[in-house]
Design a protein around this motif. Structure first.
Motif, short mmCIF file in Angstrom:
data_model
loop_
_atom_site.label_atom_id
_atom_site.label_comp_id
_atom_site.label_asym_id
_atom_site.label_seq_id
_atom_site.Cartn_x
_atom_site.Cartn_y
_atom_site.Cartn_z
N GLU A 43 -7.72 -1.99 50.59
CA GLU A 43 -8.27 -0.64 50.39
C GLU A 43 -9.56 -0.47 51.19
N THR A 51 -5.56 7.12 52.00
CA THR A 51 -5.89 7.07 50.58
C THR A 51 -4.96 6.04 49.93
N LYS A 53 -3.30 4.49 46.43
CA LYS A 53 -2.99 4.63 45.01
C LYS A 53 -2.43 3.31 44.50
N ARG A 54 -2.92 2.89 43.34
CA ARG A 54 -2.43 1.66 42.74
C ARG A 54 -1.46 1.99 41.60
N VAL A 55 -0.33 1.32 41.60
CA VAL A 55 0.67 1.49 40.55
C VAL A 55 0.80 0.16 39.81
N GLU A 67 -1.26 6.41 51.73
CA GLU A 67 -0.90 7.65 52.41
C GLU A 67 -1.86 7.87 53.57
#
Length: 379
Positions: A43, A51, A53-55, A67
């Motif tokens: 990151e 950008t 995003k963590r899942v 993204e």
């Protein structure tokens, strides 16, 4: 010279430094803290262009969705990149197998499978930004944390993202030292066949026993016979266990079996064969568990068209691109099975994946990164 190729060649030292940073954060499957450290590192490195995003991936660490902010007006549709952060190498591997550059190669745990592919995707995005090349679709790179152990935690996310995408680009390593792309992969699965017999004293009461080991040995011959090479179907009894002591007729035994299928339509018949296994010694009982965990990636017209486009683009880089089929699976199996055009093996060129000789070829870094950038720009 192709502009993408000249850019990637000029920026290869930064590419190598980025890869080194990733490799030196060891990420064995199932180590949530290690995977989280890797996510923090990644990151930080991409914050200027994407950008993140963590899942949640319980038990494995976060899956990541990057993204990218790429040139171009309003975007329609999506290109999904697929990679993974976990490796097969346990913590401590770096001590005996450190990141190193020698003899025209880069060595280190996970350097080929698959952190080189992650570096490649990130720098393809940087090349597109550097040249201001407009991209028609949103570009997202998904990095799963559990691919090496079956993708149980990430499969639903991969399928969800694939359904939102027009194309999927998988940066698993290419095939062989020529870096062939992968347009077909076998489906993979596992079965456990357990036998319950009757224990007895091997010397005092031999006839009272029903050996689970003897029964299993007979069943293994049957199971191995399920292989059908003409149909691209292999069945491998890989691990056996059973018994307690040599002077005891074994009450339990088990075999764990690997299956590979080239065509999904062959699975049901194979599954029925496993389910219909019957004990030869009627005093024994057989239990069968398992099934298919990755559907096959079958070469479709859409996949063939993607490869044809990549092959044409590669000519600009003076590269003659070839395709291949492989018995190994990837997360691309899931996306291809949904009918989403998926091109695999777009990652780095090298050899020794999963070993202490894992390496990639330095002189293929630039053209593979450039090819990925050109493909993203032309889909």
């Amino acid at each position: 010279m192709d502009p993408f190729l000249s850019w990637t060649q000029a920026n290869q030292p930064e590419w190598i430094a980025f890869l080194k940073a990733m490799v030196e954060v060891e990420t064995p499957s199932g180590d949530e803290m290690a995977i989280t450290r890797f996510a923090d590192l990644l990151e930080k490195h991409v914050s200027d262009i994407a950008t993140v995003k963590r899942v949640k991936g319980p038990g494995f660490g976060p899956h990541l969705l990057l993204e990218f902010d790429l040139p171009g007006a309003k975007k329609k549709g999506q290109i999904l990149g697929l990679a993974h952060s976990d490796t097969v190498h346990p913590t401590g591997t770096l001590q005996k197998f450190p990141f190193a550059a020698k003899a025209g190669r880069l060595f280190g745990p996970g350097v080929l499978d698959i952190k080189g592919g992650i570096a490649q995707f990130v720098f393809a995005a940087r090349a597109l930004r550097a040249w201001g090349i407009p991209v028609a679709k949103k570009v997202v790179l998904q990095i799963n944390s559990d691919e090496e152990v079956g993708s149980d935690s990430s499969r639903a996310l991969s399928e969800k993202m694939a359904k939102q995408s027009d194309y999927v680009l998988v940066v698993e390593p290419g095939t062989g030292l020529s870096g062939k792309l992968k347009t077909a992969r076998k489906g993979t699965g596992d079965y456990s066949v357990r036998v319950k017999g009757i224990a007895s004293h091997a010397g005092v009461d031999f006839l009272a026993g029903a050996s689970a080991i003897v029964e299993l040995a007979k069943q293994i011959e049957v199971i191995a016979g399920f292989t059908d090479l003409e149909r691209g179907l292999t069945v491998n009894p890989g691990v056996i266990q059973g018994g307690t002591r040599t002077n005891v007729v074994a009450a339990e035994a088990q075999v764990d079996v690997d299956i590979r299928i080239a065509r999904l339509k062959d699975f049901n018949a194979l599954d029925r064969k496993f389910r219909k296994l019957k004990a030869i010694d009627k005093r024994c009982q057989i239990t069968v568990e398992g099934g298919l965990n990755r559907p096959p990636m079958e070469r479709s017209q859409a996949i063939a068209a993607m490869f044809a486009k990549a092959r044409t683009l590669a000519l600009d880089l003076d590269v003659k691109l070839e395709e291949s089929a492989t018995g190994g699976g990837s997360d691309g199996n899931f996306t291809a099975a949904l009918g989403v055009p998926t091109l695999d093996g777009l990652g780095m060129v090298g050899e020794g994946a999963h070993t202490l000789q894992e390496c990639l070829l330095l002189d293929r870094v630039a053209d593979r990164t450039a090819l990925l950038a050109k493909l993203i720009a032309n889909l």
